[in-house]
Design an enzyme around this catalytic site. Structure first.
Site, mmCIF file in Angstrom:
data_model
loop_
_atom_site.group_PDB
_atom_site.id
_atom_site.type_symbol
_atom_site.label_atom_id
_atom_site.label_comp_id
_atom_site.label_asym_id
_atom_site.label_seq_id
_atom_site.Cartn_x
_atom_site.Cartn_y
_atom_site.Cartn_z
ATOM 1 N N PRO A 68 38.498 5.335 -55.053
ATOM 2 C CG PRO A 68 39.461 7.429 -54.660
ATOM 3 C CD PRO A 68 39.255 6.399 -55.732
ATOM 4 C CB THR A 104 37.443 -0.600 -57.173
ATOM 5 O OG1 THR A 104 37.096 0.641 -57.808
ATOM 6 C CG2 THR A 104 37.635 -0.341 -55.689
ATOM 7 C CG ASP A 106 31.016 -2.672 -64.547
ATOM 8 O OD1 ASP A 106 32.042 -1.955 -64.556
ATOM 9 O OD2 ASP A 106 30.222 -2.688 -65.506
ATOM 10 C CB THR A 107 28.099 1.168 -61.209
ATOM 11 O OG1 THR A 107 28.198 0.453 -59.981
ATOM 12 C CG2 THR A 107 26.907 2.098 -61.142
ATOM 13 C CE LYS A 117 26.301 6.874 -54.299
ATOM 14 N NZ LYS A 117 27.512 7.193 -55.053
ATOM 15 N N GLY A 153 31.142 10.712 -59.752
ATOM 16 C CA GLY A 153 30.569 10.291 -61.036
ATOM 17 C C GLY A 153 29.334 11.093 -61.415
ATOM 18 C CE1 TYR A 154 27.281 10.155 -66.617
ATOM 19 C CE2 TYR A 154 28.306 8.242 -65.602
ATOM 20 C CZ TYR A 154 28.092 9.039 -66.706
ATOM 21 O OH TYR A 154 28.690 8.730 -67.911
HETATM 22 P P1 IMP Z 1 32.532 1.754 -63.148
HETATM 23 O O1 IMP Z 1 31.591 0.855 -62.423
HETATM 24 O O2 IMP Z 1 33.702 2.084 -62.286
HETATM 25 O O3 IMP Z 1 32.888 1.221 -64.510
HETATM 26 O O4 IMP Z 1 31.791 3.140 -63.317
HETATM 27 C C1 IMP Z 1 31.074 3.498 -64.466
HETATM 28 C C2 IMP Z 1 30.764 4.956 -64.431
HETATM 29 O O5 IMP Z 1 29.670 5.184 -63.548
HETATM 30 C C3 IMP Z 1 31.876 5.875 -63.970
HETATM 31 O O6 IMP Z 1 31.811 7.044 -64.750
HETATM 32 C C4 IMP Z 1 31.548 6.173 -62.539
HETATM 33 O O7 IMP Z 1 32.007 7.450 -62.145
HETATM 34 C C5 IMP Z 1 30.036 6.114 -62.559
HETATM 35 N N1 IMP Z 1 29.524 5.620 -61.281
HETATM 36 C C6 IMP Z 1 29.748 4.404 -60.725
HETATM 37 N N2 IMP Z 1 29.117 4.321 -59.541
HETATM 38 C C7 IMP Z 1 28.494 5.496 -59.359
HETATM 39 C C8 IMP Z 1 27.710 6.019 -58.292
HETATM 40 O O8 IMP Z 1 27.458 5.381 -57.266
HETATM 41 N N3 IMP Z 1 27.241 7.268 -58.463
HETATM 42 C C9 IMP Z 1 27.489 8.013 -59.573
HETATM 43 N N4 IMP Z 1 28.234 7.595 -60.576
HETATM 44 C C10 IMP Z 1 28.744 6.329 -60.466
#
Ligand code: IMP
Length: 202
Positions: free
Chosen positions: A10, A7, A68-69, A181, A159-160
């Site tokens: 940070p 990743t 991945d989220t 969290k 993020g969200y």
């Molecule tokens: P990715 O997993 O880095 O591709 O993240 C996908 C999107 O989800 C990005 O816009 C991240 O900012 C958001 N995201 C990932 N993990 C979290 C979290 O734990 N909380 C809030 N937003 C998240």
């Protein structure tokens, strides 16, 4: 034990370091000289998670994991889902993404704003037996909740988080500490399984 996290985020690294604990030292690809994006070109979270981990495995050939989220919102048919990062455009701006979600949910009552974070963590580790030389294992976690009626002023998380209220809480994820969290989050659940798996091998 050193373990490489696929990743550039940070915030994810900080959460993962707390979740894995002091027995593990997380390295980021940037600290090993890798610049630029880690590819995520698929249409599912599981495939993107595997793609990220295998990309880093192929570069460095050492034990690594990815995360991945996606955020799934029922009133939006599961969007933004796997497209969560670039929901409002290729600049991947989190504030724009949140604004787009809130705009699309304008007028939708709280009880219909159900949503969940879904996270897949893929571990790639070397093996001595067999042909391929490596093994992948996937750990998954979800966190159910609602999209808030408006963005909170909380500044924790990323993020969200400032528009997501986990079930059982009165506030968004951006208003609680990292420890809280991690206790209830999608990433917390997946990474605790990873930690259990790694600890059993030591
Ligand atoms: P990715 O997993 O880095 O591709 O993240 C996908 C999107 O989800 C990005 O816009 C991240 O900012 C958001 N995201 C990932 N993990 C979290 C979290 O734990 N909380 C809030 N937003 C998240």
């Amino acid at each position: 034990m050193d373990i490489l996290f696929a990743t550039n985020n940070p915030h994810k690294a900080e959460e993962a370091a707390k979740l894995l604990g002091p027995a593990f030292h997380i390295l980021l690809p940037s600290s090993l000289g890798l610049e630029g994006d880690i590819p995520e070109t698929h249409d599912t979270i599981a495939e993107n998670s595997a793609e990220k981990a295998l990309f880093i495995w192929k570069k460095f050939g050492r034990i690594c994991f990815s995360d991945d989220t996606g955020l799934e919102i029922d009133a939006l048919g599961g969007a933004p889902g796997v497209y969560s990062a670039r929901y409002a455009g290729e600049s991947k701006n989190p504030a724009d993404n949140r604004r787009k979600v809130l705009g699309q949910l304008d007028g939708v009552p709280f009880e219909k704003r159900t949503a969940r974070f879904r996270c897949a963590v893929t571990l790639v580790e070397p093996v001595t037996e067999g042909q391929s030389g490596f093994k992948t294992t996937v750990f998954e976690g979800t966190c159910e909740g609602h999209i808030a009626l408006a963005e909170s002023e909380g500044v924790q998380g990323f993020g969200y988080d400032s528009i997501f209220i986990p079930n059982g809480m009165e506030c968004t994820m951006a208003e609680v500490s990292l420890e809280v969290k991690n206790e209830l989050s999608h990433r917390g659940k997946a990474m605790r399984e990873l930690a259990k798996y790694l600890s059993a091998k030591k």
